[in-house]
Design a protein around this motif. Structure first.
Motif, PDB file in Angstrom:
ATOM      1  N   ARG A  30       0.850  -1.187   0.000  1.00  0.00           N
ATOM      2  CA  ARG A  30       0.000   0.000   0.000  1.00  0.00           C
ATOM      3  C   ARG A  30       0.882   1.231   0.000  1.00  0.00           C
ATOM      4  N   ALA A  31       0.803   2.016  -1.079  1.00  0.00           N
ATOM      5  CA  ALA A  31       1.708   3.151  -1.253  1.00  0.00           C
ATOM      6  C   ALA A  31       1.522   4.203  -0.173  1.00  0.00           C
ATOM      7  N   SER A  32       0.365   4.220   0.532  1.00  0.00           N
ATOM      8  CA  SER A  32       0.110   5.235   1.542  1.00  0.00           C
ATOM      9  C   SER A  32       0.898   4.994   2.821  1.00  0.00           C
ATOM     10  N   THR A  33       1.466   3.812   3.000  1.00  0.00           N
ATOM     11  CA  THR A  33       2.225   3.500   4.205  1.00  0.00           C
ATOM     12  C   THR A  33       3.704   3.795   3.987  1.00  0.00           C
ATOM     13  N   PRO A  34       4.470   3.985   5.072  1.00  0.00           N
ATOM     14  CA  PRO A  34       5.922   4.197   4.917  1.00  0.00           C
ATOM     15  C   PRO A  34       6.601   3.037   4.194  1.00  0.00           C
ATOM     16  N   ALA A  35       6.148   1.806   4.483  1.00  0.00           N
ATOM     17  CA  ALA A  35       6.751   0.655   3.821  1.00  0.00           C
ATOM     18  C   ALA A  35       6.439   0.671   2.329  1.00  0.00           C
ATOM     19  N   GLY A  36       5.194   1.022   1.979  1.00  0.00           N
ATOM     20  CA  GLY A  36       4.832   1.110   0.569  1.00  0.00           C
ATOM     21  C   GLY A  36       5.610   2.198  -0.137  1.00  0.00           C
ATOM     22  N   ALA A  37       5.833   3.285   0.563  1.00  0.00           N
ATOM     23  CA  ALA A  37       6.641   4.365  -0.010  1.00  0.00           C
ATOM     24  C   ALA A  37       8.066   3.898  -0.269  1.00  0.00           C
ATOM     25  N   GLY A  38       8.565   3.006   0.595  1.00  0.00           N
ATOM     26  CA  GLY A  38       9.907   2.465   0.398  1.00  0.00           C
ATOM     27  C   GLY A  38       9.993   1.635  -0.869  1.00  0.00           C
ATOM     28  N   ALA A  39       8.965   0.802  -1.124  1.00  0.00           N
ATOM     29  CA  ALA A  39       8.944   0.008  -2.351  1.00  0.00           C
ATOM     30  C   ALA A  39       8.846   0.910  -3.578  1.00  0.00           C
ATOM     31  N   LEU A  40       8.027   1.967  -3.473  1.00  0.00           N
ATOM     32  CA  LEU A  40       7.908   2.913  -4.581  1.00  0.00           C
ATOM     33  C   LEU A  40       9.230   3.625  -4.817  1.00  0.00           C
ATOM     34  N   ALA A  41       9.918   3.969  -3.728  1.00  0.00           N
ATOM     35  CA  ALA A  41      11.218   4.632  -3.857  1.00  0.00           C
ATOM     36  C   ALA A  41      12.229   3.734  -4.556  1.00  0.00           C
ATOM     37  N   ALA A  42      12.203   2.435  -4.250  1.00  0.00           N
ATOM     38  CA  ALA A  42      13.117   1.492  -4.906  1.00  0.00           C
ATOM     39  C   ALA A  42      12.868   1.473  -6.413  1.00  0.00           C
ATOM     40  N   ALA A  43      11.591   1.478  -6.811  1.00  0.00           N
ATOM     41  CA  ALA A  43      11.262   1.476  -8.233  1.00  0.00           C
ATOM     42  C   ALA A  43      11.694   2.775  -8.906  1.00  0.00           C
ATOM     43  N   LEU A  44      11.503   3.893  -8.225  1.00  0.00           N
ATOM     44  CA  LEU A  44      11.889   5.184  -8.801  1.00  0.00           C
ATOM     45  C   LEU A  44      13.398   5.316  -8.928  1.00  0.00           C
ATOM     46  N   VAL A  45      14.124   4.822  -7.937  1.00  0.00           N
ATOM     47  CA  VAL A  45      15.593   4.838  -8.029  1.00  0.00           C
ATOM     48  C   VAL A  45      16.053   3.975  -9.200  1.00  0.00           C
ATOM     49  N   ALA A  46      15.437   2.794  -9.354  1.00  0.00           N
ATOM     50  CA  ALA A  46      15.793   1.917 -10.467  1.00  0.00           C
ATOM     51  C   ALA A  46      15.516   2.592 -11.803  1.00  0.00           C
ATOM     52  N   LEU A  47      14.427   3.354 -11.877  1.00  0.00           N
ATOM     53  CA  LEU A  47      14.108   4.081 -13.101  1.00  0.00           C
ATOM     54  C   LEU A  47      15.133   5.182 -13.360  1.00  0.00           C
ATOM     55  N   LEU A  48      15.495   5.919 -12.312  1.00  0.00           N
ATOM     56  CA  LEU A  48      16.472   6.999 -12.455  1.00  0.00           C
ATOM     57  C   LEU A  48      17.826   6.449 -12.904  1.00  0.00           C
ATOM     58  N   VAL A  49      18.236   5.330 -12.347  1.00  0.00           N
ATOM     59  CA  VAL A  49      19.513   4.726 -12.734  1.00  0.00           C
ATOM     60  C   VAL A  49      19.496   4.358 -14.211  1.00  0.00           C
TER      61      VAL A  49
END
Length: 523
Positions: free
Chosen positions: A26-45
């Protein structure tokens, strides 16, 4: 007010099938935000790597893989499907003729139609666009890979981590979120895949994404859907056959344990045949057309290996000159025998006792066998065993990190030719940083003994020295490829150790299947 009747609870079997979403999903939780951040970092790389050079840039007459992919868009846009694999005046097969299955051709057509033809038509003009290289066309070409990654590989990685999380009964609460975010990051930040697809320039993210999605579907009990996805992988790149023995052994083993095994096998066979029929439909009008495609998928004339690939044939060629001593026919027999012999134990184990963990190990062991012993292996083929290794990262974090490092090191000469050393170093450092976020408390494996640490440390120190030597010194004129050979031999030795370990580990697994009962129906 209501009638006072109490709503009936759902049937027990329905309750068992429903699995609560893990908290990190669930993106609304801190843990979900962490998973979203991992995907965004992978995209940026991926975006940053794509700013660099690519295979064959400015090197006529054949250029490199970038030109091959562009040329396939040109051919598929301007000739009918019946001529895509046939030598004609418009399609010279000696100049980067299509040598992948039909799904790659359809992908090339779609990318050419959607990206290049509308915005840079000169880049795919028939015959006159060979070697076309402009900043604008490079940007469009890079976006074709990035869009493929986002549409196929990223969703597949998320799907696998979600299924793996629920199967392990962990991560649905807050205590296991770090592990699943780390696993997602390890899959998405695979430095080898990023450098080959977004640096060197290929579309491995599509076939590997279909494979990861197929694995996730089968683990979730959706075997028909998983079979369909794996057939898509096979029809995109024939190297996906590296995983075929694992899929066959696991699914056949599960069918044998059900009430009506013949029916179970037949329904899987129907899905496979139907998927292949749809993919090959433009070529099913004659046997000649089918054989024209098949002949392009098996380039035996290239030899048993390419460049300095860290497999058995190339590594031992220093002592035994395989290409000079034996005919192509003999080498095909030797490689087939060695490949089947090495993968058979892993496949038999899954037929005998199919399980989730065994399936993942079998995928790794089967692809290892093909990489080490099969005919016509390239350095980039190490991506195939590396994908199931990343899916096993939580089970085998040490082996996964060890393997990733040497897989990347084995491609150093290729990436050096492409001018991607800066990206190589940056991604290696990023991978090491994220890898170290998983501390000892979250590791499922036992602590390493002093002998194991020494076994890992000594080759690592040697590899550090080889990095310095390869990048800063030149060998003597008598042995111009000495450093490439040393890198190859070191990586081959590590791959053999890892392959032996994972095969033994698979046979040590318990016989009982894990996770969802084997009788669970497809959805």
């Amino acid at each position: 007010m209501g009638s006072g009747r109490r709503r009936k609870p759902p049937p027990p079997e329905k309750m068992e099938e429903e699995t609560p979403l893990p908290i990190w999903w669930r993106a609304s939780t801190p843990a979900g935000a962490g998973a979203l951040a991992a995907a965004l970092v992978a995209l940026l790389v991926r975006l940053l790597v794509s700013l660099g050079p690519y295979s064959g840039r400015g090197r006529p007459p054949m250029y490199g893989d970038y030109e091959a992919q562009r040329h396939w868009m040109e051919i598929t846009l301007h000739t009918p499907p019946s001529e895509w694999y046939r030598n004609t005046s418009a399609n010279d097969l000696a100049y980067w003729g299509l040598d992948y299955p039909p799904l790659t051709a359809y992908q090339s057509y779609a990318h050419g139609r959607l990206f290049l033809q509308p915005f840079a038509p000169d880049s795919v003009a028939l015959l006159s666009s060979r070697g076309y290289e402009t900043p604008g066309s490079k940007l469009l070409m890079r976006w074709t890979v990035l869009s493929s990654d986002l549409l196929v590989f990223f969703p597949a990685a998320l799907y696998f981590v979600y299924v793996y999380c629920c199967r392990q009964k962990r991560g649905c609460e807050g205590d296991g979120t770090l592990e699943w975010q780390w696993l997602l990051a390890m899959i998405l930040l695979n430095p080898c895949l990023i450098l080959i697809d977004h640096g060197h320039f290929q579309y491995n993210c599509i076939s590997l994404g279909f494979t990861v999605g197929a694995v996730a579907a089968i683990l979730a009990g959706r075997e028909l859907f998983g079979s369909f996805l794996f057939c898509l992988a096979l029809n995109h790149k024939q190297m996906s056959a590296y995983f075929a023995p694992a899929f066959l052994g696991h699914l056949f083993g599960k069918c044998l344990k059900r009430r009506n095994p013949i029916f179970q096998v037949l329904r899987l066979g129907i899905v496979v045949l139907a998927t292949f029929a749809i993919a090959w439909w433009p070529y099913l009008y004659s046997l000649r057309a089918v054989f024209e495609v098949l002949s392009r998928l098996a380039p035996f004339e290239r030899g048993i290996y390419e460049d300095y690939v860290a497999n058995f044939w190339c590594s031992t060629s220093i002592v035994i000159k395989w290409k000079k001593i034996f005919t192509i026919k003999s080498l095909k027999f030797f490689s087939s025998f060695a490949t089947v012999s090495s993968l058979l134990p892993s496949m038999v184990q899954q037929i005998k006792s199919p399980s989730d963990r065994g399936f993942l190990y079998s995928l790794l062991n089967s692809s290892f066998s093909f990489y080490l012993f099969s005919y016509q292996v390239h350095e980039k083929s190490i991506l195939l065993p590396l994908i199931p290794a990343s899916l096993l990262a939580l089970e085998e974090p040490t082996a996964f990190g060890w393997f990733t490092y040497y897989a990347l090191f084995s491609m150093l000469p290729l990436l050096h030719r492409d001018g991607l050393i800066l990206q190589y170093g940056a991604l290696l450092a990023l991978f090491a940083l994220v890898y170290c976020l998983l501390d000892e408390r979250h590791r499922k494996e036992p602590l390493m003994s002093g002998k194991i640490k020494l076994l890992i440390l000594l080759p690592f120190l040697y590899s550090v020295l080889l990095h310095h030597v390869y990048l800063n010194l030149r060998p003597s004129g008598r042995y111009p490829f000495l450093f490439e050979a040393l890198i190859m031999i070191l990586c081959f030795s590590q791959f053999v150790i890892l392959a032996l370990y994972t095969n033994i580990k698979q046979w040590m697994l318990p016989d009982s299947p894990a996770g969802i009962p084997i009788e669970k129906k497809d959805l």
